[in-house]
Design a protein around this motif. Structure first.
Motif, PDB file in Angstrom:
ATOM      1  N   ASP A  34       0.807  -1.216   0.000  1.00 28.73           N
ATOM      2  CA  ASP A  34       0.000   0.000   0.000  1.00 28.73           C
ATOM      3  C   ASP A  34       0.838   1.264   0.000  1.00 28.73           C
ATOM      4  OD1 ASP A  34      -2.426  -1.450   0.128  1.00 28.73           O
ATOM      5  OD2 ASP A  34      -2.195  -1.673   2.302  1.00 28.73           O
ATOM      6  N   ARG A  35       2.063   1.158   0.523  1.00 30.74           N
ATOM      7  CA  ARG A  35       2.896   2.348   0.655  1.00 30.74           C
ATOM      8  C   ARG A  35       4.248   2.137  -0.009  1.00 30.74           C
ATOM      9  NH1 ARG A  35       4.329   4.048   6.089  1.00 30.74           N
ATOM     10  NH2 ARG A  35       5.032   1.875   6.245  1.00 30.74           N
ATOM     11  N   PHE A  36       4.801   3.236  -0.536  1.00 29.19           N
ATOM     12  CA  PHE A  36       6.126   3.180  -1.146  1.00 29.19           C
ATOM     13  C   PHE A  36       7.162   2.686  -0.134  1.00 29.19           C
ATOM     14  CE2 PHE A  36      10.210   5.080  -2.281  1.00 29.19           C
ATOM     15  CZ  PHE A  36      10.338   4.690  -3.607  1.00 29.19           C
ATOM     16  N   GLU A  37       7.013   3.128   1.107  1.00 31.54           N
ATOM     17  CA  GLU A  37       7.967   2.739   2.152  1.00 31.54           C
ATOM     18  C   GLU A  37       8.006   1.228   2.348  1.00 31.54           C
ATOM     19  OE1 GLU A  37       5.735   5.083   2.375  1.00 31.54           O
ATOM     20  OE2 GLU A  37       6.945   6.917   2.553  1.00 31.54           O
ATOM     21  N   ASP A  38       6.867   0.570   2.160  1.00 31.77           N
ATOM     22  CA  ASP A  38       6.824  -0.887   2.323  1.00 31.77           C
ATOM     23  C   ASP A  38       7.610  -1.589   1.225  1.00 31.77           C
ATOM     24  OD1 ASP A  38       5.188  -0.574   4.542  1.00 31.77           O
ATOM     25  OD2 ASP A  38       3.346  -0.668   3.344  1.00 31.77           O
ATOM     26  N   LEU A  39       7.518  -1.067   0.007  1.00 33.08           N
ATOM     27  CA  LEU A  39       8.257  -1.657  -1.108  1.00 33.08           C
ATOM     28  C   LEU A  39       9.746  -1.380  -0.982  1.00 33.08           C
ATOM     29  CD1 LEU A  39       8.227  -3.124  -3.850  1.00 33.08           C
ATOM     30  CD2 LEU A  39       7.801  -0.905  -4.939  1.00 33.08           C
ATOM     31  N   ALA A  40      10.086  -0.179  -0.499  1.00 31.35           N
ATOM     32  CA  ALA A  40      11.487   0.246  -0.450  1.00 31.35           C
ATOM     33  C   ALA A  40      12.227  -0.213   0.795  1.00 31.35           C
ATOM     34  CB  ALA A  40      11.554   1.775  -0.545  1.00 31.35           C
ATOM     35  N   ALA A  41      11.508  -0.757   1.756  1.00 29.59           N
ATOM     36  CA  ALA A  41      12.095  -1.045   3.073  1.00 29.59           C
ATOM     37  C   ALA A  41      13.365  -1.886   2.990  1.00 29.59           C
ATOM     38  CB  ALA A  41      11.056  -1.736   3.957  1.00 29.59           C
ATOM     39  N   ASP A  42      13.381  -2.893   2.111  1.00 29.35           N
ATOM     40  CA  ASP A  42      14.529  -3.801   2.028  1.00 29.35           C
ATOM     41  C   ASP A  42      15.516  -3.411   0.930  1.00 29.35           C
ATOM     42  OD1 ASP A  42      13.489  -5.378   4.079  1.00 29.35           O
ATOM     43  OD2 ASP A  42      12.308  -6.593   2.680  1.00 29.35           O
ATOM     44  N   LEU A  43      15.349  -2.216   0.364  1.00 27.91           N
ATOM     45  CA  LEU A  43      16.193  -1.804  -0.760  1.00 27.91           C
ATOM     46  C   LEU A  43      17.137  -0.660  -0.404  1.00 27.91           C
ATOM     47  CD1 LEU A  43      13.503  -1.789  -3.624  1.00 27.91           C
ATOM     48  CD2 LEU A  43      15.047  -3.652  -2.983  1.00 27.91           C
ATOM     49  N   LYS A  44      17.132  -0.222   0.838  1.00 23.16           N
ATOM     50  CA  LYS A  44      17.862   0.993   1.213  1.00 23.16           C
ATOM     51  C   LYS A  44      19.337   0.769   1.526  1.00 23.16           C
ATOM     52  CE  LYS A  44      13.729   3.356   2.903  1.00 23.16           C
ATOM     53  NZ  LYS A  44      13.078   4.088   4.018  1.00 23.16           N
ATOM     54  N   ASP A  45      19.748  -0.471   1.619  1.00 16.55           N
ATOM     55  CA  ASP A  45      21.156  -0.771   1.882  1.00 16.55           C
ATOM     56  C   ASP A  45      22.001  -0.328   0.690  1.00 16.55           C
ATOM     57  OD1 ASP A  45      23.677  -1.931   2.312  1.00 16.55           O
ATOM     58  OD2 ASP A  45      22.810  -3.626   3.389  1.00 16.55           O
ATOM     59  N   GLU A  46      23.031   0.486   0.940  1.00 12.70           N
ATOM     60  CA  GLU A  46      23.858   1.016  -0.145  1.00 12.70           C
ATOM     61  C   GLU A  46      24.602  -0.081  -0.900  1.00 12.70           C
ATOM     62  OE1 GLU A  46      26.434   4.083   1.227  1.00 12.70           O
ATOM     63  OE2 GLU A  46      24.801   5.488   1.679  1.00 12.70           O
ATOM     64  N   SER A  47      24.787  -1.239  -0.294  1.00 11.60           N
ATOM     65  CA  SER A  47      25.482  -2.338  -0.982  1.00 11.60           C
ATOM     66  C   SER A  47      24.675  -2.875  -2.157  1.00 11.60           C
ATOM     67  CB  SER A  47      25.772  -3.476   0.001  1.00 11.60           C
ATOM     68  OG  SER A  47      24.564  -4.076   0.452  1.00 11.60           O
ATOM     69  N   LEU A  48      23.389  -2.514  -2.232  1.00 12.94           N
ATOM     70  CA  LEU A  48      22.538  -2.965  -3.330  1.00 12.94           C
ATOM     71  C   LEU A  48      22.640  -2.049  -4.551  1.00 12.94           C
ATOM     72  CD1 LEU A  48      19.301  -3.859  -1.312  1.00 12.94           C
ATOM     73  CD2 LEU A  48      21.096  -5.410  -2.098  1.00 12.94           C
ATOM     74  N   GLU A  49      23.388  -0.977  -4.454  1.00  9.79           N
ATOM     75  CA  GLU A  49      23.495  -0.017  -5.545  1.00  9.79           C
ATOM     76  C   GLU A  49      24.558  -0.473  -6.536  1.00  9.79           C
ATOM     77  OE1 GLU A  49      24.350   3.702  -3.681  1.00  9.79           O
ATOM     78  OE2 GLU A  49      22.537   3.642  -2.439  1.00  9.79           O
ATOM     79  N   GLY A  50      24.143  -1.196  -7.539  1.00 13.73           N
ATOM     80  CA  GLY A  50      25.097  -1.674  -8.528  1.00 13.73           C
ATOM     81  C   GLY A  50      24.575  -2.914  -9.228  1.00 13.73           C
ATOM     82  N   TRP A  51      25.507  -3.610  -9.906  1.00 15.62           N
ATOM     83  CA  TRP A  51      25.135  -4.716 -10.792  1.00 15.62           C
ATOM     84  C   TRP A  51      26.066  -5.892 -10.551  1.00 15.62           C
ATOM     85  CZ3 TRP A  51      21.061  -2.518 -13.392  1.00 15.62           C
ATOM     86  CH2 TRP A  51      21.064  -1.116 -13.459  1.00 15.62           C
ATOM     87  N   ASP A  52      25.555  -7.092 -10.719  1.00 18.99           N
ATOM     88  CA  ASP A  52      26.385  -8.276 -10.542  1.00 18.99           C
ATOM     89  C   ASP A  52      27.134  -8.596 -11.822  1.00 18.99           C
ATOM     90  OD1 ASP A  52      24.649  -9.563 -12.285  1.00 18.99           O
ATOM     91  OD2 ASP A  52      23.631 -10.704 -10.718  1.00 18.99           O
ATOM     92  N   GLU A  53      27.819  -9.719 -11.840  1.00 19.30           N
ATOM     93  CA  GLU A  53      28.644 -10.088 -13.003  1.00 19.30           C
ATOM     94  C   GLU A  53      27.808 -10.352 -14.247  1.00 19.30           C
ATOM     95  OE1 GLU A  53      27.604 -13.798 -10.714  1.00 19.30           O
ATOM     96  OE2 GLU A  53      28.303 -11.766 -10.260  1.00 19.30           O
ATOM     97  N   ASN A  54      26.518 -10.562 -14.095  1.00 15.56           N
ATOM     98  CA  ASN A  54      25.620 -10.759 -15.235  1.00 15.56           C
ATOM     99  C   ASN A  54      24.873  -9.483 -15.605  1.00 15.56           C
ATOM    100  OD1 ASN A  54      26.172 -13.606 -15.491  1.00 15.56           O
ATOM    101  ND2 ASN A  54      24.911 -13.916 -13.655  1.00 15.56           N
ATOM    102  N   ASN A  55      25.325  -8.369 -15.056  1.00 17.95           N
ATOM    103  CA  ASN A  55      24.707  -7.063 -15.319  1.00 17.95           C
ATOM    104  C   ASN A  55      23.249  -7.016 -14.856  1.00 17.95           C
ATOM    105  OD1 ASN A  55      27.117  -6.195 -16.527  1.00 17.95           O
ATOM    106  ND2 ASN A  55      26.482  -6.987 -18.524  1.00 17.95           N
ATOM    107  N   THR A  56      22.984  -7.732 -13.799  1.00 16.65           N
ATOM    108  CA  THR A  56      21.662  -7.705 -13.170  1.00 16.65           C
ATOM    109  C   THR A  56      21.784  -6.920 -11.869  1.00 16.65           C
ATOM    110  OG1 THR A  56      21.140  -9.886 -14.091  1.00 16.65           O
ATOM    111  CG2 THR A  56      19.771  -9.108 -12.264  1.00 16.65           C
ATOM    112  N   SER A  57      20.835  -6.050 -11.613  1.00 12.08           N
ATOM    113  CA  SER A  57      20.955  -5.200 -10.425  1.00 12.08           C
ATOM    114  C   SER A  57      20.717  -6.004  -9.154  1.00 12.08           C
ATOM    115  CB  SER A  57      19.971  -4.030 -10.507  1.00 12.08           C
ATOM    116  OG  SER A  57      18.668  -4.448 -10.166  1.00 12.08           O
ATOM    117  N   TYR A  58      21.382  -5.565  -8.085  1.00 14.00           N
ATOM    118  CA  TYR A  58      21.156  -6.182  -6.780  1.00 14.00           C
ATOM    119  C   TYR A  58      19.754  -5.849  -6.261  1.00 14.00           C
ATOM    120  CZ  TYR A  58      26.185  -7.005  -6.944  1.00 14.00           C
ATOM    121  OH  TYR A  58      27.440  -7.420  -7.316  1.00 14.00           O
ATOM    122  N   PHE A  59      19.200  -4.734  -6.729  1.00 14.39           N
ATOM    123  CA  PHE A  59      17.822  -4.417  -6.363  1.00 14.39           C
ATOM    124  C   PHE A  59      16.873  -5.490  -6.882  1.00 14.39           C
ATOM    125  CE2 PHE A  59      19.373   0.157  -6.545  1.00 14.39           C
ATOM    126  CZ  PHE A  59      19.384   0.318  -5.167  1.00 14.39           C
TER     127      PHE A  59
END
Length: 291
Positions: A34-59
């Protein structure tokens, strides 16, 4: 967002502006939140900002591996396709920048929402309109008259707005949005329907800033010149430093593909009902434009 049902009743409305953003709520509902905060709650870790070896985002990995995804209305493969589009467009606008581009969680979700919307719009506009209006009817059920919103019309679907904070990277998001729009036009064989891409700014200074940013992103752009050829076959790239006190020179070069129009930048004060010496009539931009 559709306009409120009755302007005169707005004085008695009880809902805040953000609580009436039904398109945003519709997109969130696809993830069963229902809320943006609920969707974003587990995405705020800065270690998720980027891409893996297959060019897939950590998000992406975080989204599909979370408990939320069990209820999600988007297939894993489709979400991966959107993610790969975001990666490809991000690499494109890396352009002449030295530092690698990485998105914050709210920027990534802005781009993801755009992917979802454009895909549904170009794949089946009528189905999107029907689905949105079903959501609006559900939204209106328990609302007071002043808080109800109108059903969407087909014309409403051509207007999108992003509500992002100051200094949240809106300029770079816009660059990706341009590429996203062109991607879906091309995917559905409609790229030739696009006449112009127009960036409208509040003043000449910001027009020059946008020109520099588009240049860094490798996106062909020019300051609009009503006396120049309107064929869209030449691009103007900035030579020298934006902050030089001398005269700027724009060197025309041939576009690699004439099917994708360049971005034309104009400040709003130069638009008038009738053309003048330093102004241009709005009618000059007739056609199918991305504004």
């Amino acid at each position: 967002m559709p306009r409120t049902a009755r302007a005169r009743a707005s004085r008695t409305a009880s809902l805040r502006f953000d609580e009436k953003l039904v398109l945003n709520q519709y997109l969130l509902s696809l993830f069963e939140v229902d809320r943006f905060e609920d969707l974003a709650a587990d995405l705020k870790d800065e270690s998720l900002e980027g891409w893996d070896e297959n060019n897939t985002s950590y998000f992406y990995h975080q989204l599909v591996n979370s408990s939320l995804f069990d209820r999600c209305h988007l297939e894993r493969e489709l979400l991966l396709e959107y993610d790969q589009n975001i990666y490809r467009h991000t690499r494109t606008i890396q352009g002449k920048r030295n530092e690698p581009l990485k998105w914050k969680y709210f920027q990534y979700l802005s781009l993801l929402f755009t992917e979802i919307y454009l895909d549904r719009y170009f794949r089946d506009e009528k189905a999107l309109l029907k689905s949105l209006n079903e959501y609006v009817e559900s939204f209106n059920q328990d609302k007071a008259a002043a808080d109800k919103v109108d059903l969407y019309s087909a014309a409403d679907l051509t207007k999108l707005a992003f509500w992002n904070a100051t200094s949240s990277g809106k300029t770079l998001l816009m660059h990706v949005n341009i590429l996203q729009y062109q991607h879906y036009l091309n995917r559905h064989g409609r790229i030739n329907e696009l006449n112009r891409i127009i960036v409208l700014t509040p003043n000449e200074g910001l027009s020059l800033q946008h020109l520099e940013e588009l240049h860094l992103s490798g996106i062909p752009a020019r300051i609009f010149d009503k006396d120049a050829s309107m064929s869209g076959m030449s691009s103007y790239t900035l030579q020298g430093n934006l902050f030089d006190t001398g005269t700027m020179v724009y060197q025309p070069t041939i576009l690699s593909s004439p099917r994708k129009p360049m971005v034309e930048i104009i400040d709003i004060h130069k638009l008038r009902e009738d053309s003048g010496q330093k102004t241009v009539a709005v009618d000059a931009f007739e056609g199918n434009n991305l504004l």
